[in-house]
Design a protein around this motif. Structure first.
Motif, PDB file in Angstrom:
ATOM      1  N   MET A   1       8.298  19.314  12.220  1.00  0.00           N
ATOM      2  CA  MET A   1       7.833  18.005  12.660  1.00  0.00           C
ATOM      3  C   MET A   1       6.338  17.826  12.409  1.00  0.00           C
ATOM      4  O   MET A   1       5.886  16.767  11.971  1.00  0.00           O
ATOM      5  N   GLU A   2       5.570  18.875  12.693  1.00  0.00           N
ATOM      6  CA  GLU A   2       4.126  18.803  12.473  1.00  0.00           C
ATOM      7  C   GLU A   2       3.819  18.579  10.999  1.00  0.00           C
ATOM      8  O   GLU A   2       2.929  17.795  10.642  1.00  0.00           O
TER       9      GLU A   2
ATOM     10  N   GLY B   1       8.410  24.508  21.582  1.00  0.00           N
ATOM     11  CA  GLY B   1       8.334  23.074  21.349  1.00  0.00           C
ATOM     12  C   GLY B   1       7.127  22.733  20.488  1.00  0.00           C
ATOM     13  O   GLY B   1       6.773  23.480  19.576  1.00  0.00           O
ATOM     14  N   HIS B   2       6.464  21.617  20.816  1.00  0.00           N
ATOM     15  CA  HIS B   2       5.326  21.178  20.000  1.00  0.00           C
ATOM     16  C   HIS B   2       3.990  21.622  20.606  1.00  0.00           C
ATOM     17  O   HIS B   2       2.970  20.935  20.469  1.00  0.00           O
ATOM     18  N   ALA B   3       4.006  22.765  21.265  1.00  0.00           N
ATOM     19  CA  ALA B   3       2.781  23.268  21.899  1.00  0.00           C
ATOM     20  C   ALA B   3       1.703  23.580  20.864  1.00  0.00           C
ATOM     21  O   ALA B   3       1.995  24.058  19.759  1.00  0.00           O
TER      22      ALA B   3
ATOM     23  N   ILE C   1      20.397  18.757  21.632  1.00  0.00           N
ATOM     24  CA  ILE C   1      19.165  18.640  22.411  1.00  0.00           C
ATOM     25  C   ILE C   1      18.205  19.801  22.152  1.00  0.00           C
ATOM     26  O   ILE C   1      17.005  19.707  22.429  1.00  0.00           O
ATOM     27  N   ASN C   2      18.707  20.901  21.600  1.00  0.00           N
ATOM     28  CA  ASN C   2      17.858  22.070  21.342  1.00  0.00           C
ATOM     29  C   ASN C   2      16.696  21.753  20.418  1.00  0.00           C
ATOM     30  O   ASN C   2      15.686  22.461  20.423  1.00  0.00           O
ATOM     31  N   VAL C   3      16.833  20.699  19.609  1.00  0.00           N
ATOM     32  CA  VAL C   3      15.760  20.326  18.690  1.00  0.00           C
ATOM     33  C   VAL C   3      14.465  20.010  19.449  1.00  0.00           C
ATOM     34  O   VAL C   3      13.365  20.214  18.932  1.00  0.00           O
ATOM     35  N   ILE C   4      14.597  19.532  20.688  1.00  0.00           N
ATOM     36  CA  ILE C   4      13.424  19.162  21.476  1.00  0.00           C
ATOM     37  C   ILE C   4      12.589  20.382  21.851  1.00  0.00           C
ATOM     38  O   ILE C   4      11.362  20.342  21.878  1.00  0.00           O
ATOM     39  N   TYR C   5      13.263  21.489  22.138  1.00  0.00           N
ATOM     40  CA  TYR C   5      12.581  22.689  22.621  1.00  0.00           C
ATOM     41  C   TYR C   5      12.141  23.619  21.492  1.00  0.00           C
ATOM     42  O   TYR C   5      11.340  24.527  21.699  1.00  0.00           O
ATOM     43  N   SER C   6      12.653  23.402  20.311  1.00  0.00           N
ATOM     44  CA  SER C   6      12.536  24.358  19.217  1.00  0.00           C
ATOM     45  C   SER C   6      11.136  24.458  18.620  1.00  0.00           C
ATOM     46  O   SER C   6      10.565  23.461  18.161  1.00  0.00           O
ATOM     47  N   GLY C   7      10.620  25.672  18.562  1.00  0.00           N
ATOM     48  CA  GLY C   7       9.385  25.913  17.828  1.00  0.00           C
ATOM     49  C   GLY C   7       9.596  25.777  16.334  1.00  0.00           C
ATOM     50  O   GLY C   7       8.710  25.307  15.606  1.00  0.00           O
TER      51      GLY C   7
END
Length: 260
Positions: free
Chosen positions: A121-122, A48-50, A109-115
């Motif tokens: 996104m970043e 995700g966005h970690a 919904i996989n877009v939410i978890y995706s690195g």
């Protein structure tokens, strides 16, 4: 130093710098501009966005083949890679960031978890046009060749037209042959989700541990969704945004009687 005459393309991913998907993406991007690769030194799927805040970060120059462009690994997440590229490695803002090609789908919904998509996104947050590419095939030896001309075309279109502020592209590619792929379809994200379970087991020392399992459920039967496109051998292109505000709900919320 980078060549300011060519568009500067930052390439990253979440499967690690040696993954077959990113090698394909680097090859495509190299024909369209100056490439700099900054990718994780190990697989970072579903991060995700970690970001890394409680540990040190390292950058190391990476050399796998005889090529002209620069490549670097970081010890961090895909989002860390974009941050480090922007603030520590590059001497100018990239014209484009491309992330992938991910081994496995990032539709619905996989877009939410995706690195993969979080890296894109970043980049978007930092004002860089960005695209995340994923192939619906988890195999290590997945065949990315049928998608090559479509990926190149999408990149060319973004370099030509730019991208709306606050928007990045989520591109998913069906597992299909050249003859089977029907083209590119602009879509919305399907209302599909995971029904999850935990498989509980016990190790030889008597300690319980768990594996996350589940099944993917698509209750959205619209023919304008990414899931429909992929099922019908189209490449799906969904414009997504990092502004998570539910704008359609604001008017109703403003009728509530919140205390001062």
């Amino acid at each position: 130093m980078t060549d300011k005459k060519k568009p500067l393309i930052l390439v990253t991913n979440d499967d690690g710098i040696t993954a077959k998907g990113i090698r394909t993406l680097v090859d495509i991007a190299s024909s369209l501009g100056e490439v700099v690769v900054v990718a994780p030194d190990k697989p970072q799927s579903a991060m995700g966005h970690a970001i890394t805040i409680n540990d040190t970060l390292y950058i190391k120059e990476f050399k796998m083949h005889d090529y002209d462009h620069k490549e670097y690994t970081t010890s961090g997440t895909p989002v860390d890679c974009v941050k480090m590229a922007s603030h520590e490695i590059l001497d100018r803002k990239p014209d484009l960031c491309i992330s992938g090609i991910n081994h496995g789908s990032n539709s619905a919904i996989n877009v939410i978890y995706s690195g993969t998509m979080s890296a894109a996104m970043e980049a978007g947050i930092e004002g860089i046009p960005a695209i995340g590419f994923s192939l619906c095939d988890y195999a290590v030896d997945a065949d990315f060749e049928p998608a090559r001309p479509y990926i190149k075309n999408i990149i060319q279109q973004v370099l030509k037209h730019g991208m709306a502020k606050g928007v990045v592209f989520n591109v998913n590619i069906p597992k299909a042959t050249n003859e089977e792929i029907k083209g590119i379809k602009v879509c919305r994200q399907a209302n599909a989700y995971w029904v999850e379970e935990f498989d509980k087991r016990t190790n030889p020392y008597g300690k319980d541990y768990y594996w996350l399992t589940g099944k993917f459920v698509n209750d959205d039967h619209g023919e304008d969704t990414d899931e429909w496109a992929l099922e019908n051998n189209y490449i799906s292109l969904v414009p997504v945004q990092y502004d998570l505000t539910a704008h359609h709900y604001l008017q109703e919320l403003n009728t509530w009687e919140f205390e001062d």
